[in-house]
Design a protein around this motif. Structure first.
Motif, mmCIF file in Angstrom:
data_model
loop_
_atom_site.group_PDB
_atom_site.id
_atom_site.type_symbol
_atom_site.label_atom_id
_atom_site.label_comp_id
_atom_site.label_asym_id
_atom_site.label_seq_id
_atom_site.Cartn_x
_atom_site.Cartn_y
_atom_site.Cartn_z
ATOM 1 N N MET A 1 3.135 62.842 49.992
ATOM 2 C CA MET A 1 2.693 64.224 50.232
ATOM 3 C C MET A 1 1.613 64.249 51.308
ATOM 4 N N GLU A 2 1.656 65.257 52.176
ATOM 5 C CA GLU A 2 0.640 65.414 53.214
ATOM 6 C C GLU A 2 -0.732 65.608 52.563
ATOM 7 N N TYR A 3 -1.747 64.891 53.095
ATOM 8 C CA TYR A 3 -3.085 64.908 52.480
ATOM 9 C C TYR A 3 -3.624 66.330 52.350
ATOM 10 N N LYS A 4 -3.354 67.171 53.341
ATOM 11 C CA LYS A 4 -3.854 68.547 53.322
ATOM 12 C C LYS A 4 -3.418 69.282 52.064
ATOM 13 N N ASN A 5 -2.210 69.024 51.598
ATOM 14 C CA ASN A 5 -1.658 69.758 50.455
ATOM 15 C C ASN A 5 -1.690 68.958 49.159
ATOM 16 N N GLU A 6 -2.272 67.761 49.201
ATOM 17 C CA GLU A 6 -2.253 66.900 48.021
ATOM 18 C C GLU A 6 -3.155 67.465 46.917
ATOM 19 N N LYS A 7 -2.600 67.476 45.711
ATOM 20 C CA LYS A 7 -3.340 67.958 44.542
ATOM 21 C C LYS A 7 -3.668 66.792 43.628
ATOM 22 N N LEU A 8 -4.737 66.929 42.867
ATOM 23 C CA LEU A 8 -5.079 65.934 41.861
ATOM 24 C C LEU A 8 -4.065 65.985 40.726
ATOM 25 N N LYS A 9 -3.844 64.863 40.085
ATOM 26 C CA LYS A 9 -2.891 64.839 38.973
ATOM 27 C C LYS A 9 -3.356 65.745 37.842
ATOM 28 N N GLU A 10 -4.668 65.817 37.710
ATOM 29 C CA GLU A 10 -5.246 66.677 36.670
ATOM 30 C C GLU A 10 -6.445 67.406 37.253
ATOM 31 N N GLU A 11 -6.540 68.693 36.988
ATOM 32 C CA GLU A 11 -7.653 69.474 37.527
ATOM 33 C C GLU A 11 -8.987 68.931 37.043
ATOM 34 N N LYS A 12 -9.946 68.813 37.981
ATOM 35 C CA LYS A 12 -11.303 68.417 37.636
ATOM 36 C C LYS A 12 -12.141 69.672 37.428
ATOM 37 N N VAL A 13 -13.009 69.631 36.424
ATOM 38 C CA VAL A 13 -13.819 70.804 36.100
ATOM 39 C C VAL A 13 -15.287 70.407 35.973
ATOM 40 N N PHE A 14 -16.165 71.133 36.678
ATOM 41 C CA PHE A 14 -17.609 70.974 36.526
ATOM 42 C C PHE A 14 -18.119 72.091 35.622
ATOM 43 N N LYS A 15 -18.871 71.757 34.600
ATOM 44 C CA LYS A 15 -19.539 72.790 33.809
ATOM 45 C C LYS A 15 -20.694 73.338 34.638
ATOM 46 N N ASP A 16 -20.803 74.656 34.689
ATOM 47 C CA ASP A 16 -21.817 75.268 35.546
ATOM 48 C C ASP A 16 -22.510 76.396 34.785
ATOM 49 N N PRO A 17 -23.850 76.453 34.835
ATOM 50 C CA PRO A 17 -24.562 77.493 34.072
ATOM 51 C C PRO A 17 -24.368 78.903 34.621
ATOM 52 N N VAL A 18 -23.947 79.019 35.883
ATOM 53 C CA VAL A 18 -23.784 80.340 36.496
ATOM 54 C C VAL A 18 -22.332 80.813 36.425
ATOM 55 N N HIS A 19 -21.410 79.969 36.839
ATOM 56 C CA HIS A 19 -19.995 80.370 36.905
ATOM 57 C C HIS A 19 -19.177 79.834 35.730
ATOM 58 N N ARG A 20 -19.813 79.200 34.777
ATOM 59 C CA ARG A 20 -19.188 78.588 33.599
ATOM 60 C C ARG A 20 -18.393 77.344 33.969
ATOM 61 N N TYR A 21 -17.392 77.506 34.827
ATOM 62 C CA TYR A 21 -16.605 76.346 35.255
ATOM 63 C C TYR A 21 -16.374 76.402 36.764
ATOM 64 N N ILE A 22 -16.378 75.223 37.393
ATOM 65 C CA ILE A 22 -16.008 75.103 38.802
ATOM 66 C C ILE A 22 -14.762 74.220 38.842
ATOM 67 N N HIS A 23 -13.686 74.748 39.406
ATOM 68 C CA HIS A 23 -12.375 74.115 39.332
ATOM 69 C C HIS A 23 -12.026 73.424 40.650
ATOM 70 N N VAL A 24 -11.558 72.188 40.552
ATOM 71 C CA VAL A 24 -11.131 71.439 41.735
ATOM 72 C C VAL A 24 -9.727 70.879 41.486
ATOM 73 N N ARG A 25 -8.769 71.298 42.314
ATOM 74 C CA ARG A 25 -7.410 70.750 42.264
ATOM 75 C C ARG A 25 -7.041 70.028 43.555
ATOM 76 N N ASP A 26 -7.714 70.375 44.656
ATOM 77 C CA ASP A 26 -7.370 69.791 45.953
ATOM 78 C C ASP A 26 -7.994 68.411 46.103
ATOM 79 N N LYS A 27 -7.180 67.437 46.490
ATOM 80 C CA LYS A 27 -7.657 66.070 46.668
ATOM 81 C C LYS A 27 -8.741 66.006 47.741
ATOM 82 N N VAL A 28 -8.600 66.776 48.801
ATOM 83 C CA VAL A 28 -9.596 66.774 49.873
ATOM 84 C C VAL A 28 -10.965 67.184 49.331
ATOM 85 N N ILE A 29 -11.005 68.256 48.565
ATOM 86 C CA ILE A 29 -12.271 68.752 48.015
ATOM 87 C C ILE A 29 -12.900 67.704 47.109
#
Length: 432
Positions: A1-29
């Protein structure tokens, strides 16, 4: 898969006191977050010296950068995607620019920049384009991708809609820092209905706009910003700490330039003093390094550097009085002379400081720091500048508020006033 469009196998989530959750699915991010230059932001406070006033304000630019990313992700994925005005090919670019917009901030941010005449946006671009981990990751997307991200942050990217999401009068940057700074300082001023604003934001060719039905949420946002600036960002005690921090660096530079022999040589600062530093040296300098030097300098033989460093470390800050530079200029000159006679160097112990803010403005072509106004999408589809529809915003539009303070070591003057009549005279003049 092209790196630009590559997704993580499982979504990563940061717990955040302001937004509750910060979601990351893109491998680049995910890869960019792990880069050493981005991890450095954990060691740079979001609010500089404000933690010396609001003790909870220990949050970092790492926190804030993730928050800006999450707001932009929601705007694009939940609001703009599928709309004809939005080009989804710009999605990853916009997310990266949001995440990396503060990458070049130095320790204690604006005080550090002012002393060494630096611009954090220029260093953000330098890190993006230099021999760095972030550059290597972005270059995997395409050879020109780091330059595109730098152009968005530098506000020169051709797609103005993308730029407006990161930098405008109602952008993700401001929407995050107002709420985040309010949360960590414990104040209520910075809260506004972001959920409502995100629901009513619409993409247009030049910028994001807000539907007319969302006008009151935008009014609330602008008033929150106004209150945060004067109650938190320009707090006079925080400014006192920043004045002392600035003077520590000025004194260290002066001593270095005049051949003073330090007990603890300012190795990490030397190249900044003579403006020969490399990008790697900039990246290596953080607030932990600076604070360590301040602790060392408390024992220096130079009494001014030792005193200022001790004041900063132990929070023995300067007192302040209001003054008007237009009408009290002569008074400040007289005070400066009295300080010299009393053995206090006014360069370090009598410091004027000004804060100024323009809460909202409309477009004024050709003026310095042109501001793109906030537009409302009216029920008939036409766009109308916000202050034309809102009486509240109209009342503060274009009105700059400025505050001037004079900072001085009141503790020294009070302690010595019975022995030194000059100290008494200085106190009398300051308190008139």
């Amino acid at each position: 898969m092209e790196y630009k469009n590559e997704k993580l196998k499982e979504e990563k989530v940061f717990k955040d006191p302001v937004h509750r959750y910060i979601h990351v699915r893109d491998k680049v991010i995910w890869d960019v977050i792990g880069a050493r230059e981005f991890q450095r932001l954990r060691r740079i406070r979001q609010l500089g010296t404000t933690y010396l006033v609001f003790h909870g304000a220990e949050h970092s630019r790492f926190h804030h950068s993730l928050g800006v990313y999450e707001i932009v992700r929601r705007i694009i994925d939940d609001g703009f995607q599928g709309r004809p005005e939005w080009n989804d090919d710009e999605r990853l670019l916009t997310l990266c620019a949001a995440l990396l917009h503060d990458l070049g901030h130095g320790p204690f941010s604006h005080a550090f920049e002012n002393v060494f005449d630096l611009d954090h946006e220029e260093f953000t671009q330098a890190i993006l384009l230099g021999n760095t981990e972030v550059n290597e990751i972005l270059s995997r997307v395409s050879e020109d991708f780091p330059q595109k991200v730098a152009d968005v942050i530098g506000k020169t990217y051709p797609d103005k809609l993308v730029v407006s999401l990161i930098s405008s009068q109602i952008d993700a940057d401001r929407m995050d820092y107002l709420q985040r700074d309010a949360y960590f300082t414990g104040v209520s001023y910075g809260h506004f209905d972001m959920e409502r604003i995100l629901r009513v934001m619409r993409p247009k060719e030049e910028q994001a706009v807000v539907t007319y039905s969302g006008m009151h949420a935008v009014e609330d946002y602008i008033m929150s910003r106004y209150q945060m600036y004067w109650q938190v960002y320009f707090h006079p005690v925080s400014r006192s700490a920043e004045v002392i921090l600035t003077k520590i660096l000025h004194r260290a530079k002066y001593l270095n330039d005049t051949g003073y022999v330090f007990k603890h040589k300012p190795t990490h600062f030397s190249s900044f003093f003579d403006k020969t530093f490399l990008l790697e040296e900039y990246i290596a300098l953080d607030e932990g390094v600076m604070t360590t030097y301040f602790q060392w300098w408390m024992t220096e033989e130079d009494t001014i550097l030792a005193d200022l460093s001790s004041r900063f470390i132990n929070r023995k800050l300067f007192q302040y009085v209001d003054f008007n530079p237009a009408t009290e200029y002569e008074k400040v000159l007289q005070l400066s002379e009295l300080f010299r006679e009393a053995g206090l160097d006014p360069e370090y112990y009598l410091v004027s400081d000004s804060s100024s803010d323009l809460p909202y403005d409309f477009y004024r072509p050709g003026e310095e720091n042109e501001r793109l106004p906030i537009f409302l999408e009216m029920p008939n589809g036409e766009l109308s500048e916000l202050s034309l529809q809102s009486n509240i915003v109209d009342a503060i539009t274009g009105k700059r508020r400025t505050d001037h303070k004079l900072y001085f070591p009141e503790d020294v003057l009070l302690k010595g006033k019975d022995q030194n009549p000059l100290y008494r005279k200085i106190l009398e003049m300051l308190n008139r």
